[in-house]
Each structure stands twice: as structure tokens, then as C-alpha cells.
Design a protein around this motif. Sequence first.
Motif, PDB file in Angstrom:
ATOM      1  N   LYS A  11       0.850  -1.183   0.000  1.00 53.06           N
ATOM      2  CA  LYS A  11       0.000   0.000   0.000  1.00 53.06           C
ATOM      3  C   LYS A  11       0.891   1.239   0.000  1.00 53.06           C
ATOM      4  N   VAL A  12       0.304   2.369  -0.358  1.00 56.71           N
ATOM      5  CA  VAL A  12       1.032   3.640  -0.327  1.00 56.71           C
ATOM      6  C   VAL A  12       1.477   3.915   1.106  1.00 56.71           C
ATOM      7  N   LYS A  13       2.690   4.433   1.247  1.00 55.72           N
ATOM      8  CA  LYS A  13       3.353   4.758   2.520  1.00 55.72           C
ATOM      9  C   LYS A  13       3.826   3.528   3.292  1.00 55.72           C
ATOM     10  N   SER A  14       3.836   2.353   2.646  1.00 57.19           N
ATOM     11  CA  SER A  14       4.395   1.156   3.280  1.00 57.19           C
ATOM     12  C   SER A  14       5.910   1.208   3.180  1.00 57.19           C
ATOM     13  N   LEU A  15       6.585   0.760   4.201  1.00 59.91           N
ATOM     14  CA  LEU A  15       8.047   0.670   4.183  1.00 59.91           C
ATOM     15  C   LEU A  15       8.447  -0.724   3.744  1.00 59.91           C
ATOM     16  N   ILE A  16       9.404  -0.789   2.826  1.00 63.89           N
ATOM     17  CA  ILE A  16       9.914  -2.087   2.401  1.00 63.89           C
ATOM     18  C   ILE A  16      11.432  -2.090   2.534  1.00 63.89           C
ATOM     19  N   ASN A  17      11.964  -3.290   2.663  1.00 66.08           N
ATOM     20  CA  ASN A  17      13.408  -3.460   2.751  1.00 66.08           C
ATOM     21  C   ASN A  17      13.822  -4.293   1.547  1.00 66.08           C
ATOM     22  N   HIS A  18      14.532  -3.680   0.603  1.00 69.06           N
ATOM     23  CA  HIS A  18      14.951  -4.368  -0.620  1.00 69.06           C
ATOM     24  C   HIS A  18      16.387  -4.845  -0.444  1.00 69.06           C
ATOM     25  N   VAL A  41       6.888   3.171  -0.300  1.00 70.55           N
ATOM     26  CA  VAL A  41       5.984   3.055  -1.441  1.00 70.55           C
ATOM     27  C   VAL A  41       5.307   4.414  -1.641  1.00 70.55           C
ATOM     28  N   GLN A  42       5.481   4.990  -2.836  1.00 67.17           N
ATOM     29  CA  GLN A  42       4.940   6.303  -3.155  1.00 67.17           C
ATOM     30  C   GLN A  42       3.556   6.211  -3.788  1.00 67.17           C
ATOM     31  N   ARG A  43       3.403   5.246  -4.718  1.00 68.82           N
ATOM     32  CA  ARG A  43       2.097   5.087  -5.375  1.00 68.82           C
ATOM     33  C   ARG A  43       1.995   3.699  -5.980  1.00 68.82           C
ATOM     34  N   VAL A  44       0.754   3.271  -6.191  1.00 68.94           N
ATOM     35  CA  VAL A  44       0.480   1.994  -6.833  1.00 68.94           C
ATOM     36  C   VAL A  44       0.291   2.273  -8.316  1.00 68.94           C
ATOM     37  N   VAL A  45       1.065   1.568  -9.145  1.00 67.08           N
ATOM     38  CA  VAL A  45       1.012   1.768 -10.591  1.00 67.08           C
ATOM     39  C   VAL A  45       0.388   0.523 -11.209  1.00 67.08           C
ATOM     40  N   GLY A  46      -0.878   0.580 -11.497  1.00 66.56           N
ATOM     41  CA  GLY A  46      -1.543  -0.580 -12.077  1.00 66.56           C
ATOM     42  C   GLY A  46      -1.766  -1.669 -11.040  1.00 66.56           C
ATOM     43  N   ALA A  47      -2.084  -2.875 -11.553  1.00 64.21           N
ATOM     44  CA  ALA A  47      -2.425  -3.991 -10.669  1.00 64.21           C
ATOM     45  C   ALA A  47      -1.202  -4.651 -10.041  1.00 64.21           C
ATOM     46  N   ARG A  48      -0.056  -4.638 -10.740  1.00 66.79           N
ATOM     47  CA  ARG A  48       1.092  -5.406 -10.243  1.00 66.79           C
ATOM     48  C   ARG A  48       2.388  -4.614 -10.137  1.00 66.79           C
ATOM     49  N   LYS A  49       2.278  -3.306  -9.956  1.00 69.78           N
ATOM     50  CA  LYS A  49       3.499  -2.508  -9.829  1.00 69.78           C
ATOM     51  C   LYS A  49       3.306  -1.415  -8.793  1.00 69.78           C
ATOM     52  N   VAL A  50       4.396  -1.065  -8.124  1.00 72.91           N
ATOM     53  CA  VAL A  50       4.408   0.045  -7.182  1.00 72.91           C
ATOM     54  C   VAL A  50       5.644   0.903  -7.453  1.00 72.91           C
ATOM     55  N   GLU A  51       5.521   2.188  -7.180  1.00 72.13           N
ATOM     56  CA  GLU A  51       6.661   3.088  -7.309  1.00 72.13           C
ATOM     57  C   GLU A  51       7.200   3.323  -5.909  1.00 72.13           C
ATOM     58  N   VAL A  52       8.488   3.027  -5.733  1.00 71.01           N
ATOM     59  CA  VAL A  52       9.102   3.084  -4.410  1.00 71.01           C
ATOM     60  C   VAL A  52      10.239   4.106  -4.426  1.00 71.01           C
ATOM     61  N   LEU A  53      10.291   4.949  -3.401  1.00 69.12           N
ATOM     62  CA  LEU A  53      11.365   5.922  -3.252  1.00 69.12           C
ATOM     63  C   LEU A  53      12.455   5.313  -2.381  1.00 69.12           C
ATOM     64  N   PHE A  54      13.629   5.126  -2.992  1.00 64.78           N
ATOM     65  CA  PHE A  54      14.807   4.646  -2.276  1.00 64.78           C
ATOM     66  C   PHE A  54      15.787   5.801  -2.140  1.00 64.78           C
ATOM     67  N   GLU A  55      16.848   5.605  -1.411  1.00 69.62           N
ATOM     68  CA  GLU A  55      17.851   6.652  -1.229  1.00 69.62           C
ATOM     69  C   GLU A  55      18.445   7.093  -2.571  1.00 69.62           C
ATOM     70  N   LYS A  88      13.711   6.975  -7.300  1.00 65.82           N
ATOM     71  CA  LYS A  88      12.477   6.180  -7.420  1.00 65.82           C
ATOM     72  C   LYS A  88      12.692   4.991  -8.342  1.00 65.82           C
ATOM     73  N   LYS A  89      12.072   3.881  -7.971  1.00 64.02           N
ATOM     74  CA  LYS A  89      12.133   2.656  -8.768  1.00 64.02           C
ATOM     75  C   LYS A  89      10.721   2.115  -8.877  1.00 64.02           C
ATOM     76  N   THR A  90      10.394   1.551 -10.041  1.00 64.08           N
ATOM     77  CA  THR A  90       9.123   0.869 -10.215  1.00 64.08           C
ATOM     78  C   THR A  90       9.376  -0.606  -9.965  1.00 64.08           C
ATOM     79  N   MET A  91       8.629  -1.149  -9.015  1.00 63.60           N
ATOM     80  CA  MET A  91       8.862  -2.532  -8.591  1.00 63.60           C
ATOM     81  C   MET A  91       7.620  -3.365  -8.875  1.00 63.60           C
ATOM     82  N   ARG A  92       7.844  -4.630  -9.181  1.00 61.37           N
ATOM     83  CA  ARG A  92       6.760  -5.580  -9.407  1.00 61.37           C
ATOM     84  C   ARG A  92       6.252  -6.088  -8.058  1.00 61.37           C
ATOM     85  N   CYS A  93       4.940  -6.290  -7.987  1.00 56.61           N
ATOM     86  CA  CYS A  93       4.375  -6.841  -6.756  1.00 56.61           C
ATOM     87  C   CYS A  93       3.181  -7.713  -7.118  1.00 56.61           C
ATOM     88  N   GLY A  94       2.632  -8.439  -6.129  1.00 52.61           N
ATOM     89  CA  GLY A  94       1.578  -9.409  -6.345  1.00 52.61           C
ATOM     90  C   GLY A  94       0.252  -8.782  -6.343  1.00 52.61           C
TER      91      GLY A  94
END
Length: 134
Positions: free
Chosen positions: A96-103, A111-125, A128-134
Motif C-alpha cells: 500500500k502507499v506509505k508502506s516501508l519495504i526493505n529491498h 511506497v509512493q504510489r500503486v502503478v496498475g495492478a502489479r506494480k508500485v513506485e518506491v522511493l529509495f535513497e 524512485k524505482k518501479t517494482m513488481r508486486c503481487g
Amino acid sequence: MPNKKIAVGQPIEARCTKCRANTEHVIVTLLEEAPLKVQCGQCERQHKYRPPSVPKKPSVRKKADPRVAERKEWETLRPAMNSDAARDYSMTGAYKVKSLINHPVFGLGLVQRVVGARKVEVLFEEGKKTMRCG
């Protein structure tokens, strides 16, 4: 470069104040071997001598690097992030938006925003990276 002797009646290139361009002029008066007054060959107006202007180089506008803005955003958000609350990243996980993840490669991310059904945009140091998700 030898100095050419100038005299009244000689042609000279100058900047015309009426035409607003470098044009051929004729010297009308001199002051201490320098043109004082000239007459434009195009509009025939007499005015003070102004040396020809040098054309300006076109300015090249640099685009702002988005990574700089992303880094500033990261630096402002980082103090509020609790790395203990971050979930390990999984391509099958739901975020979800504002979730913290450890890559494993990029480190802590928000997590900055949800992009479609299976992608999220994540702000790292590092940006920003677009990451695949379930």
C-alpha cells in the motif's frame, strides 16, 4: 594587425540605433582619430558611433535532474522512517502507499504510489524505482 587610418566619408561597420542591427555606415565626424558621428547606409539616420555588436550565443537550458529532487525528498522523509517496521520486499507481496519495504539491493524504501495492478513506485535513497508486486 596594422591600424588603418580612418577619415570622414569612409565606410565603417557600426550598430545602427534605428535599424537595431550591424549595418554599413559612413563616418560623418571624428574625435581624436575615432569615429564620433556616423550615418547609416540603410535608413540614412545620423547618430553617435556604436561599435558592431557581437551575436550572443544561444543559451542552453539544462533540465533539472529528477534524481536531485528525489534525493531531497528522501532526506526529508528518512528521519520519520522506522526501519524495524519495514517488510522484506517480495515480488509476490501486496503493498500500500506509505508502506516501508526493505529491498536486498536498494535498501529501505517507501511506497509512493500503486502503478496498475502489479506494480508500485518506491522511493529509495538513490531515487524512485518501479517494482513488481503481487
